[in-house]
Scaffold this motif. Structure first.
Motif, PDB file in Angstrom:
ATOM      1  N   VAL A 178       2.820   8.316 -10.870  1.00  0.00           N
ATOM      2  CA  VAL A 178       1.720   9.154 -10.395  1.00  0.00           C
ATOM      3  C   VAL A 178       1.929   9.665  -8.964  1.00  0.00           C
ATOM      4  O   VAL A 178       1.693  10.845  -8.701  1.00  0.00           O
ATOM      5  N   PRO A 179       2.364   8.863  -7.998  1.00  0.00           N
ATOM      6  CA  PRO A 179       2.467   9.379  -6.632  1.00  0.00           C
ATOM      7  C   PRO A 179       3.736  10.194  -6.349  1.00  0.00           C
ATOM      8  O   PRO A 179       3.968  10.562  -5.187  1.00  0.00           O
ATOM      9  N   ALA A 229       7.583   0.536  -2.943  1.00  0.00           N
ATOM     10  CA  ALA A 229       7.744  -0.628  -3.819  1.00  0.00           C
ATOM     11  C   ALA A 229       7.780  -0.180  -5.283  1.00  0.00           C
ATOM     12  O   ALA A 229       8.514  -0.729  -6.099  1.00  0.00           O
ATOM     13  N   ARG A 230       6.972   0.823  -5.618  1.00  0.00           N
ATOM     14  CA  ARG A 230       6.940   1.347  -6.971  1.00  0.00           C
ATOM     15  C   ARG A 230       8.307   1.918  -7.361  1.00  0.00           C
ATOM     16  O   ARG A 230       8.804   1.693  -8.459  1.00  0.00           O
ATOM     17  N   HIS A 259      -5.163  16.593 -10.279  1.00  0.00           N
ATOM     18  CA  HIS A 259      -4.425  15.691  -9.400  1.00  0.00           C
ATOM     19  C   HIS A 259      -3.270  16.448  -8.798  1.00  0.00           C
ATOM     20  O   HIS A 259      -2.666  17.300  -9.462  1.00  0.00           O
ATOM     21  N   LYS A 260      -2.967  16.181  -7.547  1.00  0.00           N
ATOM     22  CA  LYS A 260      -1.956  17.010  -6.891  1.00  0.00           C
ATOM     23  C   LYS A 260      -0.546  16.770  -7.429  1.00  0.00           C
ATOM     24  O   LYS A 260       0.271  17.674  -7.434  1.00  0.00           O
ATOM     25  N   THR A 261      -0.283  15.577  -7.914  1.00  0.00           N
ATOM     26  CA  THR A 261       1.069  15.337  -8.422  1.00  0.00           C
ATOM     27  C   THR A 261       1.089  15.037  -9.922  1.00  0.00           C
ATOM     28  O   THR A 261       2.072  15.300 -10.592  1.00  0.00           O
ATOM     29  N   TYR A 262       0.027  14.458 -10.442  1.00  0.00           N
ATOM     30  CA  TYR A 262       0.014  14.033 -11.843  1.00  0.00           C
ATOM     31  C   TYR A 262      -0.556  15.146 -12.712  1.00  0.00           C
ATOM     32  O   TYR A 262      -1.742  15.426 -12.682  1.00  0.00           O
ATOM     33  N   GLY A 278       2.750   1.034  -0.773  1.00  0.00           N
ATOM     34  CA  GLY A 278       3.088   0.624  -2.138  1.00  0.00           C
ATOM     35  C   GLY A 278       3.950   1.613  -2.905  1.00  0.00           C
ATOM     36  O   GLY A 278       4.485   1.265  -3.955  1.00  0.00           O
ATOM     37  N   ASP A 295       3.919  10.633  -2.249  1.00  0.00           N
ATOM     38  CA  ASP A 295       2.781  10.406  -1.356  1.00  0.00           C
ATOM     39  C   ASP A 295       3.175   9.363  -0.322  1.00  0.00           C
ATOM     40  O   ASP A 295       3.764   8.334  -0.660  1.00  0.00           O
ATOM     41  N   ILE A 343      -6.493   9.531 -15.273  1.00  0.00           N
ATOM     42  CA  ILE A 343      -5.103   9.113 -15.475  1.00  0.00           C
ATOM     43  C   ILE A 343      -4.975   8.228 -16.716  1.00  0.00           C
ATOM     44  O   ILE A 343      -4.046   8.361 -17.503  1.00  0.00           O
ATOM     45  N   GLY A 357      10.976  -0.909  -7.322  1.00  0.00           N
ATOM     46  CA  GLY A 357      10.698  -1.794  -8.455  1.00  0.00           C
ATOM     47  C   GLY A 357      11.129  -1.172  -9.767  1.00  0.00           C
ATOM     48  O   GLY A 357      11.603  -1.866 -10.663  1.00  0.00           O
ATOM     49  N   GLU A 368       2.059   6.731   1.058  1.00  0.00           N
ATOM     50  CA  GLU A 368       1.006   5.722   0.949  1.00  0.00           C
ATOM     51  C   GLU A 368       1.621   4.354   0.739  1.00  0.00           C
ATOM     52  O   GLU A 368       2.746   4.235   0.256  1.00  0.00           O
ATOM     53  N   LYS A 372      -0.165   1.778 -15.742  1.00  0.00           N
ATOM     54  CA  LYS A 372       0.272   3.169 -15.608  1.00  0.00           C
ATOM     55  C   LYS A 372       0.162   3.586 -14.149  1.00  0.00           C
ATOM     56  O   LYS A 372       0.995   4.321 -13.625  1.00  0.00           O
ATOM     57  N   HIS A 373      -0.885   3.107 -13.503  1.00  0.00           N
ATOM     58  CA  HIS A 373      -1.067   3.350 -12.074  1.00  0.00           C
ATOM     59  C   HIS A 373      -2.025   2.292 -11.547  1.00  0.00           C
ATOM     60  O   HIS A 373      -2.779   1.699 -12.315  1.00  0.00           O
ATOM     61  N   ARG A 431       1.767  -3.640 -10.505  1.00  0.00           N
ATOM     62  CA  ARG A 431       2.410  -2.345 -10.235  1.00  0.00           C
ATOM     63  C   ARG A 431       3.268  -1.876 -11.402  1.00  0.00           C
ATOM     64  O   ARG A 431       3.268  -0.715 -11.766  1.00  0.00           O
ATOM     65  N   HIS A 432       4.010  -2.792 -11.990  1.00  0.00           N
ATOM     66  CA  HIS A 432       4.936  -2.374 -13.036  1.00  0.00           C
ATOM     67  C   HIS A 432       4.426  -2.666 -14.442  1.00  0.00           C
ATOM     68  O   HIS A 432       5.157  -2.493 -15.405  1.00  0.00           O
TER      69      HIS A 432
END
Lengths: 582, 169
Positions: B75-76, B23-24, A181-184, B20, B16, A149, B27, B18, A128-129, A124-125
């Motif tokens: 991204v979300p 956590a993003r 993308h709706k947010t990106y 995770g 979003d 992305i 984190g 969704e 990038k996604h 996750r960290h």
């Protein structure tokens, strides 16, 4: 809804639709359906590596050399965790990758099943996604979105975790049209008012400098062309980060060489004394800035970056322009020309720079019999230059010497692990670059310690008949560790000696490579020539002076003006504050 | 930059809804060493597609800027708004406060609760559970007073916040 097919077939079809030609991977239980789908087709070439970390570095090398997205396919559990170093490396250096990982079937997720790990949690960290795809129907859209992305905005690695049952089940797949993308929504165009302000500042500056970075390379070859035009228009000196080398030719009269910890004296002094700094696609990394409170104290700073979070992270800037560096430079040039600007008189500035250049900070002095590593790299450069080689490196002294003494004239020819500093990067990256450019001369400039971190990839090059060359600068030490121990820890060489080295020639031969030893200055040219002349892969064990240090150097916690230029300026033991820095 | 005085900021983050995503966000705060004073999250859209996260954080202004920029590039994340910078906004928190005691203390607890407009939502012959809401300060004050009359335990929601006026952030 498109054609109905299995998840595994959707993966292969989507990759094909995305124009993917090469996938780097390693099979395992949780990706068997995708490997089965790959077996039944011939459009995508799979390159079987020997360790998943190398798959990611190879994809990075492929991406960096070609400008395309690198693709990786690994299994669940250890496959995914082995890939983590490479994924993190790609995040730090903004390399576009899509990493597909197998996962245990959805009903087993969370049960500590065999070869299960929380891949999306772990990555996750460092990505990038990332995605965990729980429905086959979403596979196609997720793959297309992931590529979008990975390559847009500030590029980076995107991880897609695919449970095995999702690979088996069937769903419809249709190639999507333009992805949005709706947010990106990465910002490509820079704000015109800010660009106009930047142009005015640049036109008025008496001591300007362009400080360029990997963003110029990432923006594509056009950005490097635009940089040349901008440099010509404004007449300013140009320096580059490690990641940006090649965007301006090494022998360009306005190029001051690399800046930062092992950068040139003139680049660092010019950064310190400038009245206007234009940062183009670089990020004020600690290796570049040195001591922050002494960093370029009297300059106004303009920062062009596609990632808003790069602004003011460590250095406060006067003007931030968010956008693709190529697009922003294009607009800057338009404004510059439309307003009929001429560069301000920079003659005193260039006189000053000439004085700094005269220190010849990358110079080295031959003492004694031993072959100097700098000399070895210099000759390697001179003898291969005409072939426009692609150079990768591992991490350490040899990497810095390569950055200093190998001249780069074009973008995408220099592949190195800058942000994460990953030993073991160079050989797989060279393999990836060679696949992108089968006819190119690709050389991994390595150290004898680093090369052992992914030495197993010799087999990969053999299998695919890739004529990769490895040029090992062998000083029998983890040289940069030893150098820091000499400079900061009283010369106590704790565990930095490369004991029990293999016979690299025999090792090469065991993998079907050619092995060459260079044992001293007299062997150097013949050894390099033999390496160039051999059509297949070659390991060159180039034995160099054991205790050479990489200078110039800004010691940790020091300012640009406190460079150590040669061994004569060394200190033996650092204070605790300096020791605490990396 | 980090030597500037710290400020308290309330951020609204639309994300979003969704797995995770929380956590993003969390984190990111821990990985980059940012503070979280309080955090609330709930689904706020008709179609359950968007969650609203309210984070109260503190740090010098450049660090707050960095937090905003770092959140914004996930991204979300749909939108990040610094309500403290935005202007007038309402911040509320709710707490459930359990108090046990008999005799005078019990009467005093009820009387104080009345002053704070805290409502008993559970009662036994030896205890109350009060529901109190308001600014964090008010909730803090109520809890402090309850210590003297038999506080047993507290559950708090953390801050939720919204801008004043007709506009949505």
């Amino acid at each position: 809804m498109g054609t109905e097919m299995t998840g595994a077939d959707i993966v292969v079809q989507a990759l094909t639709d995305l124009g993917v030609e090469v996938v780097f991977g390693y099979p395992g239980g949780a990706v068997l359906p995708i490997y089965d789908a790959l077996f039944k087709q011939s459009r995508i070439r799979h390159i079987l590596v020997r360790h998943e970390q190398a798959a990611v570095h190879a994809a990075e090398g492929y991406a960096r050399a070609s400008g395309k997205v690198g693709v990786v396919l690994v299994t669940s559990g250890p496959g995914a965790t082995n890939a983590v170093t490479g994924i993190t490396d790609a995040l730090m250096d903004s390399i576009p990758l899509v990493v597909l990982t197998g996962q245990v079937p959805t009903h087993l997720i969370g049960t500590d099943a065999f070869q299960e790990c929380d891949t999306v949690g772990i990555t996750r960290h460092c990505s990038k996604h990332n995605y965990l795809v729980k429905e086959t129907a979403k596979l196609g859209p997720v793959l297309h979105e992931a590529f979008y992305i990975a390559r847009s905005g500030r590029p980076g690695p995107v991880v897609i975790d695919i449970p095995k049952d999702v690979q088996i089940m069937r769903a419809g797949y249709a190639k999507p049209g333009v992805i949005s993308h709706k947010t990106y929504k990465p910002q490509v165009k820079g704000d015109l008012t800010a660009i106009e302000a930047a142009v005015e500042m640049l036109a008025a500056a008496e001591r300007p400098i362009l400080y360029t970075g990997g963003g110029v390379i990432n923006s594509g070859p056009v950005a490097s062309q635009l940089l040349r035009e901008l440099a010509k228009a404004c007449g300013a000196p140009v320096t580059s980060t490690l990641m940006g080398l090649g965007s301006l030719p090494d022998d360009h009269p306005q190029f001051l060489g690399m800046l930062g910890m092992h950068g040139s004296y003139e680049a660092n002094m010019a950064m310190n004394k400038c009245d206007l700094m234009v940062c183009l696609g670089a990020r004020f990394d600690d290796r570049v800035t040195g001591r922050l409170d002494a960093f370029s104290p009297n300059s106004r700073k303009i920062h062009v970056d596609i990632d808003r979070s790069s602004f003011n992270k460590t250095v406060r800037v006067d003007l931030a322009i968010q956008g693709d560096v190529g697009s922003v430079m294009e607009d800057m040039l338009k404004v510059w020309r439309a307003r009929g600007h001429r560069a301000a008189d920079q003659k005193p500035w260039w006189e000053q720079i000439k004085g700094w250049r005269a220190r010849n900070s990358f110079g080295f002095e031959q003492k004694g019999e031993a072959l100097l590593p700098q000399k070895a790299i210099q000759r390697l450069y001179e003898m291969t230059r005409a072939k426009k080689p692609i150079i990768s490196t591992e991490v350490g002294q040899h990497q810095m010497w390569a950055a200093q003494h190998f001249g780069f004239h074009e973008p995408n020819k220099w592949l190195t692990s800058g942000g994460l500093g990953t030993m073991g990067y160079g050989l797989p990256a060279a393999i990836g670059a060679q696949l992108a450019f089968p006819g190119a001369l690709v050389i991994d400039i390595a150290g004898e310690a680093s090369i052992q971190m992914n030495i197993q990839e010799l087999g990969t090059a053999t299998q695919y008949r890739l004529p990769v060359k490895i040029f090992i600068i062998n000083n029998e030490y983890m040289g940069m560790v030893r150098q820091w121990q000499e400079l900061n820890h009283g010369g106590r060489y704790s565990e930095s000696y490369s004991d029990s080295l293999p016979d690299f020639v025999k090792l090469a031969e065991a993998y079907g490579w050619k092995g060459i030893t260079i044992d001293g200055p007299d062997d150097l040219d013949a050894g390099i020539q033999a390496m160039i002349d051999h059509p297949g892969p070659v390991v060159v064990d180039c034995r160099v002076a054991k205790l050479a240090n990489c200078f110039p150097m800004i010691p940790s916690g020091a300012a640009h003006t406190d460079m150590i230029l040669s061994a004569a300026d060394e200190r033996g033991e650092a204070d605790d504050d300096a020791k605490a820095l990396v | 930059m980090k030597h500037l005085p710290s400020e308290r900021h309330t951020l609204s983050i639309l994300v979003d809804n969704e797995a995770g995503v929380l956590a993003r966000i969390v984190g990111l705060f821990s990985a980059r060493g940012y503070n979280i004073e309080s955090l609330t999250v709930a689904d706020v859209s008709d179609d359950h597609a968007v969650s609203r996260i309210t984070v109260v954080t503190n740090g010098p202004p450049p660090v707050i800027d960095q937090i905003m920029a770092q959140l914004d590039r996930l991204v979300p994340v749909h939108k990040v708004v610094d309500l403290t910078d935005w202007g007038p906004h309402v911040e509320r928190e709710m707490a459930l406060v359990k108090v046990a005691g008999t005799g005078d203390k019990r009467v005093e607890a009820l009387r104080l609760a009345d002053i704070f407009r805290a409502r008993p939502v559970d009662t036994s012959t030896a205890s109350f559970v009060f529901e109190v809401s308001g600014s964090s300060e008010k909730v803090n004050q109520f809890i402090t007073l309850m210590r003297e009359v038999g506080l047993v335990e507290v559950a708090r929601t953390g801050v939720v916040a919204i801008a004043r006026g007709a506009e949505a952030v």
